[in-house]
Design a protein around this motif. Structure first.
Motif, PDB file in Angstrom:
ATOM      1  N   ARG A 159      -7.410  -1.615   5.730  1.00 23.88           N
ATOM      2  CA  ARG A 159      -7.412  -0.215   5.268  1.00 23.88           C
ATOM      3  C   ARG A 159      -6.213   0.059   4.380  1.00 23.88           C
ATOM      4  O   ARG A 159      -6.317   0.743   3.358  1.00 23.88           O
ATOM      5  N   GLU A 160      -5.046  -0.457   4.758  1.00 23.92           N
ATOM      6  CA  GLU A 160      -3.841  -0.264   3.948  1.00 23.92           C
ATOM      7  C   GLU A 160      -3.988  -0.923   2.579  1.00 23.92           C
ATOM      8  O   GLU A 160      -3.575  -0.356   1.566  1.00 23.92           O
ATOM      9  N   LYS A 163      -6.027   1.193   0.313  1.00 29.61           N
ATOM     10  CA  LYS A 163      -5.354   2.395  -0.212  1.00 29.61           C
ATOM     11  C   LYS A 163      -4.570   2.103  -1.482  1.00 29.61           C
ATOM     12  O   LYS A 163      -4.281   3.027  -2.244  1.00 29.61           O
TER      13      LYS A 163
END
Length: 167
Positions: A159-160, A163
């Motif tokens: 997820r990071e 981003k």
């Protein structure tokens, strides 16, 4: 002009004086606190001593300024919250962050593969110290929980990475 009897004036002003009086405690490590923050029982359990009749002075400090030779560059120290970072510098930071996260992801995925291999689909190899079957079951349950945590960590790293702007 009508005057209050002096005794009545004293009785009217007593609650105000009692409300203004606060017990101050000096706790180990020279930490000072008041009865508004902790109870008398808490103060006693922490080993705090009551300070009576001592005036309390609070001095407001100023925010520290960046000095010459400081690790914070002067430009960064004086930059306001709405100022922008140079786009090339930001791209370099993003590339570094992506590289670090991808290395972390690779390491975590390798560790997950190793854990899954040891877990052996819920039937890990029994060790010599696990003559008691319950010990074996407990270890298998711990391994399953550790695998679930590792999968969660990997999902968070992905997820990071998602981003970050594309490189």
């Amino acid at each position: 002009m009508h005057r209050f009897p002096s005794g009545l004036a004293v009785l009217l002003l007593m609650p105000l004086a009692a409300a203004a009086q606060v017990t101050v405690y000096r706790c180990p490590g020279n930490v000072y606190t008041s009865s508004a923050d902790i109870s008398a029982k808490e103060a006693d359990s922490r080993g705090c001593k009551t300070i009576e009749g001592a005036p309390i002075t609070v001095i407001q400090g100023q925010a520290p300024r960046a000095r010459a030779g400081s690790p914070v560059p002067e430009a960064a120290a004086s930059r306001g919250p709405d100022s922008r970072v140079d786009p090339s510098q930001q791209r370099a930071r993003d590339a570094d962050a992506r590289r670090i996260l991808e290395a972390e992801l690779k390491k975590e995925e390798e560790r997950l593969a190793q854990m899954q291999k040891e877990y052996n689909n819920g039937e890990p190899e029994r060790r010599g110290d696990e003559r008691n079957y319950q010990k074996y079951l407990d270890r298998a349950a711990e391994m399953k929980a550790a695998i679930a945590r590792k999968e969660s960590d990997i999902a968070a790293i992905k997820r990071e990475i998602g981003k970050l702007p594309p490189s």
